[in-house]
Write a protein that holds these residues in place. Structure first.
Motif, PDB file in Angstrom:
ATOM      1  N   ILE A   1       0.856  -1.186   0.000  1.00 46.02           N
ATOM      2  CA  ILE A   1       0.000   0.000   0.000  1.00 46.02           C
ATOM      3  C   ILE A   1       0.895   1.241   0.000  1.00 46.02           C
ATOM      4  N   VAL A   2       0.617   2.155  -0.921  1.00 50.37           N
ATOM      5  CA  VAL A   2       1.399   3.391  -1.033  1.00 50.37           C
ATOM      6  C   VAL A   2       0.479   4.571  -0.749  1.00 50.37           C
ATOM      7  N   LEU A   3       0.859   5.390   0.244  1.00 47.21           N
ATOM      8  CA  LEU A   3       0.041   6.532   0.661  1.00 47.21           C
ATOM      9  C   LEU A   3       0.637   7.824   0.104  1.00 47.21           C
TER      10      LEU A   3
ATOM     11  N   GLY B   1      -4.549   7.997  -2.214  1.00 45.79           N
ATOM     12  CA  GLY B   1      -4.139   9.399  -2.190  1.00 45.79           C
ATOM     13  C   GLY B   1      -5.169  10.261  -1.490  1.00 45.79           C
ATOM     14  N   HIS B   2      -4.692  11.188  -0.656  1.00 41.73           N
ATOM     15  CA  HIS B   2      -5.578  12.135   0.012  1.00 41.73           C
ATOM     16  C   HIS B   2      -5.532  13.473  -0.724  1.00 41.73           C
ATOM     17  N   SER B   3      -6.721  14.073  -0.975  1.00 49.00           N
ATOM     18  CA  SER B   3      -6.797  15.402  -1.561  1.00 49.00           C
ATOM     19  C   SER B   3      -6.090  15.421  -2.923  1.00 49.00           C
ATOM     20  N   HIS B   4      -5.147  16.349  -3.149  1.00 52.67           N
ATOM     21  CA  HIS B   4      -4.450  16.400  -4.434  1.00 52.67           C
ATOM     22  C   HIS B   4      -3.766  15.066  -4.752  1.00 52.67           C
ATOM     23  N   GLY B   5      -3.402  14.317  -3.702  1.00 50.14           N
ATOM     24  CA  GLY B   5      -2.758  13.015  -3.893  1.00 50.14           C
ATOM     25  C   GLY B   5      -3.607  12.048  -4.707  1.00 50.14           C
TER      26      GLY B   5
ATOM     27  N   ARG C   1      -4.149   8.933  -9.919  1.00 52.94           N
ATOM     28  CA  ARG C   1      -4.861   8.703 -11.187  1.00 52.94           C
ATOM     29  C   ARG C   1      -3.925   8.895 -12.363  1.00 52.94           C
ATOM     30  N   TYR C   2      -3.079   9.919 -12.279  1.00 52.17           N
ATOM     31  CA  TYR C   2      -2.109  10.176 -13.344  1.00 52.17           C
ATOM     32  C   TYR C   2      -1.179   8.966 -13.506  1.00 52.17           C
ATOM     33  N   VAL C   3      -0.681   8.460 -12.385  1.00 53.54           N
ATOM     34  CA  VAL C   3       0.228   7.307 -12.436  1.00 53.54           C
ATOM     35  C   VAL C   3      -0.478   6.100 -13.061  1.00 53.54           C
ATOM     36  N   ALA C   4      -1.724   5.844 -12.630  1.00 51.95           N
ATOM     37  CA  ALA C   4      -2.466   4.688 -13.153  1.00 51.95           C
ATOM     38  C   ALA C   4      -2.706   4.819 -14.648  1.00 51.95           C
ATOM     39  N   ALA C   5      -2.844   6.061 -15.126  1.00 54.67           N
ATOM     40  CA  ALA C   5      -3.107   6.275 -16.552  1.00 54.67           C
ATOM     41  C   ALA C   5      -1.840   6.109 -17.396  1.00 54.67           C
ATOM     42  N   VAL C   6      -0.717   6.610 -16.891  1.00 51.89           N
ATOM     43  CA  VAL C   6       0.493   6.568 -17.723  1.00 51.89           C
ATOM     44  C   VAL C   6       1.386   5.363 -17.439  1.00 51.89           C
ATOM     45  N   ARG C   7       1.258   4.764 -16.237  1.00 50.71           N
ATOM     46  CA  ARG C   7       2.040   3.569 -15.906  1.00 50.71           C
ATOM     47  C   ARG C   7       1.131   2.510 -15.277  1.00 50.71           C
ATOM     48  N   PRO C   8       0.117   2.030 -16.030  1.00 52.34           N
ATOM     49  CA  PRO C   8      -0.829   1.054 -15.472  1.00 52.34           C
ATOM     50  C   PRO C   8      -0.151  -0.242 -15.029  1.00 52.34           C
ATOM     51  N   ASP C   9       1.025  -0.540 -15.588  1.00 55.10           N
ATOM     52  CA  ASP C   9       1.747  -1.758 -15.208  1.00 55.10           C
ATOM     53  C   ASP C   9       2.171  -1.751 -13.743  1.00 55.10           C
ATOM     54  N   LEU C  10       2.242  -0.556 -13.129  1.00 56.56           N
ATOM     55  CA  LEU C  10       2.701  -0.438 -11.737  1.00 56.56           C
ATOM     56  C   LEU C  10       1.557  -0.433 -10.727  1.00 56.56           C
ATOM     57  N   VAL C  11       0.299  -0.450 -11.208  1.00 55.57           N
ATOM     58  CA  VAL C  11      -0.827  -0.145 -10.312  1.00 55.57           C
ATOM     59  C   VAL C  11      -1.864  -1.258 -10.244  1.00 55.57           C
TER      60      VAL C  11
ATOM     61  N   SER D   1      -9.058   7.148  -3.822  1.00 56.28           N
ATOM     62  CA  SER D   1      -8.887   8.557  -3.470  1.00 56.28           C
ATOM     63  C   SER D   1      -9.715   8.896  -2.237  1.00 56.28           C
ATOM     64  N   VAL D   2      -9.113   9.693  -1.361  1.00 60.38           N
ATOM     65  CA  VAL D   2      -9.771  10.152  -0.138  1.00 60.38           C
ATOM     66  C   VAL D   2      -9.934  11.658  -0.255  1.00 60.38           C
ATOM     67  N   ALA D   3     -11.182  12.118  -0.383  1.00 63.71           N
ATOM     68  CA  ALA D   3     -11.462  13.553  -0.468  1.00 63.71           C
ATOM     69  C   ALA D   3     -10.623  14.259  -1.524  1.00 63.71           C
ATOM     70  N   THR D   4     -10.716  13.777  -2.730  1.00 67.51           N
ATOM     71  CA  THR D   4     -10.001  14.381  -3.864  1.00 67.51           C
ATOM     72  C   THR D   4     -10.998  15.137  -4.743  1.00 67.51           C
ATOM     73  N   PRO D   5     -10.670  16.375  -5.140  1.00 64.20           N
ATOM     74  CA  PRO D   5     -11.609  17.162  -5.960  1.00 64.20           C
ATOM     75  C   PRO D   5     -11.525  16.797  -7.444  1.00 64.20           C
ATOM     76  N   HIS D   6     -12.121  15.648  -7.810  1.00 64.02           N
ATOM     77  CA  HIS D   6     -12.008  15.171  -9.198  1.00 64.02           C
ATOM     78  C   HIS D   6     -12.700  16.097 -10.203  1.00 64.02           C
ATOM     79  N   LYS D   7     -13.668  16.883  -9.728  1.00 63.68           N
ATOM     80  CA  LYS D   7     -14.327  17.839 -10.625  1.00 63.68           C
ATOM     81  C   LYS D   7     -13.915  19.271 -10.281  1.00 63.68           C
ATOM     82  N   GLY D   8     -12.895  19.399  -9.449  1.00 65.15           N
ATOM     83  CA  GLY D   8     -12.403  20.725  -9.075  1.00 65.15           C
ATOM     84  C   GLY D   8     -12.832  21.120  -7.670  1.00 65.15           C
ATOM     85  N   ALA D   9     -12.115  22.098  -7.117  1.00 67.79           N
ATOM     86  CA  ALA D   9     -12.414  22.615  -5.777  1.00 67.79           C
ATOM     87  C   ALA D   9     -12.857  24.067  -5.907  1.00 67.79           C
ATOM     88  N   ALA D  10     -13.998  24.385  -5.312  1.00 64.82           N
ATOM     89  CA  ALA D  10     -14.559  25.734  -5.444  1.00 64.82           C
ATOM     90  C   ALA D  10     -13.602  26.804  -4.925  1.00 64.82           C
ATOM     91  N   LEU D  11     -12.847  26.477  -3.891  1.00 65.37           N
ATOM     92  CA  LEU D  11     -11.903  27.464  -3.348  1.00 65.37           C
ATOM     93  C   LEU D  11     -10.807  27.772  -4.378  1.00 65.37           C
TER      94      LEU D  11
END
Ligand code: CA
Length: 316
Positions: A42-44, A113-117, A122-132, A137-147
């Motif tokens: 598990i990688v945090l 990954g928490h938040s931006h993590g 997701r980026y890693v899973a998309a470009v290096r799926p062999d590693l994942v 995701s824990v509280a990640t703004p996948h559609k953006g953060a209003a702040l």
């Protein structure tokens, strides 16, 4: 604007001020010793302004690493630029995952990954799926953060305000980086742009794996053999002793939907939505500060343990 900036900075600093305390050590296991024993490590991956450990002792994942290890999990915490674009952070993360796979002899990892993590993984899973094996995701703004939208809209490209914001944000990131013994490059404006709704729309178009098609639905449970999960909270004022709650209460006013102080409920959805309304704010989700969370909600370490058991049951 100045008040908002102060709120953001104080929320970031709040996570970093409690120095010198150490997370609870892993207790000697007497039962359920294999509860979290996943097939893959598990990688945090931490969020914006985050870190792995301050001075080598204070963990971003307060009490969570030990709780996972108690049940047999092999756990690694990573550190990327506190403030930078998802792509820059993701590339740094790939380097660290390659080290972890070499070290453990396991070909893949379970990424949490928490938040931006959550965007980095997701980026890693998309470009290096062999590693994942999985992306959670824990509280990640996948559609953006209003702040982030508010700040981006009020900080124009190349303006004096942008320069000031960048200076403070980059300095903060660099200080946290130095405290953790890392010196990754910082770019506060790139981080902000990665977290706006327009930034996320572009990111999601390029890396759509697991992202819900509807505004508040679930995403695909599995894409190209990689499982996707998410959870988040909608609590704000959860513990009267935690000084960070008031900062999150202020930032929560920017949101049109239920949120955890920094991330909206629907924006947090990715893959299988485990739950989107824990009575937790954005720092509670990683058991901060010092484990000060609501006593009326499942403890964050127990939520992470249950998820590791879910990964184990899925053969991951
Ligand atoms: Ca808290």
């Amino acid at each position: 604007m100045r008040g908002t900036m102060r709120t953001v900075v104080s929320a970031l600093v709040a996570a970093a001020v409690v120095l010198g305390a150490s997370a609870p050590a892993a207790a000697f296991c007497v039962f359920n010793c294999n509860y979290t024993k996943t097939k893959y490590p598990i990688v945090l991956e931490h969020g914006l302004g985050g870190f792995d450990e301050l001075f080598g002792v204070y963990s971003y994942w307060f009490g969570i690493v030990g709780a996972l290890e108690d049940g047999g999990a092999r756990v690694f915490t990573t550190t990327v630029s506190q403030l930078n674009s998802t792509e820059a952070r993701g590339e740094q993360l790939i380097d660290q995952i390659e080290t972890i796979t070499a070290l453990t002899g396991k070909p893949k990892v379970n990424l949490i990954g928490h938040s931006h993590g959550g965007l980095d993984i997701r980026y890693v899973a998309a470009v290096r799926p062999d590693l994942v094996a999985s992306v959670s995701s824990v509280a990640t703004p996948h559609k953006g953060a209003a702040l982030a939208d508010y700040l981006r809209a009020n900080v124009k490209d190349g303006s004096f305000t942008e320069a000031v914001l960048a200076y403070f944000a980059n300095s903060l990131g660099t200080v946290i980086g130095l405290l953790t013994g890392h010196s990754n490059p910082q770019d506060g404006i790139a981080a902000l742009s990665s977290l706006t709704s327009s930034g996320l729309a572009a990111f999601n178009a390029q890396y759509p794996q697991g992202v819900p098609a509807s505004a508040c639905g679930s995403g695909a449970a599995s894409v190209n053999g990689i499982r996707y999960y998410s959870w988040s909270g909608t609590g704000i004022l959860t513990n009267a002793l935690d000084v960070s709650d008031s900062s999150l209460a202020l930032s929560s006013f920017f949101y049109p939907e239920a949120n955890d102080g920094l991330v909206g409920k629907c924006s947090s959805h990715l893959g299988t939505v485990i739950r989107d309304n824990y009575f937790q704010n954005h720092l509670d989700e990683v058991n901060q500060i010092l484990g000060l969370v609501s006593i009326f909600e499942s403890s964050p370490p127990s939520i992470f343990r249950a998820h590791a058991n879910r990964l184990k049951a899925a053969g991951l």
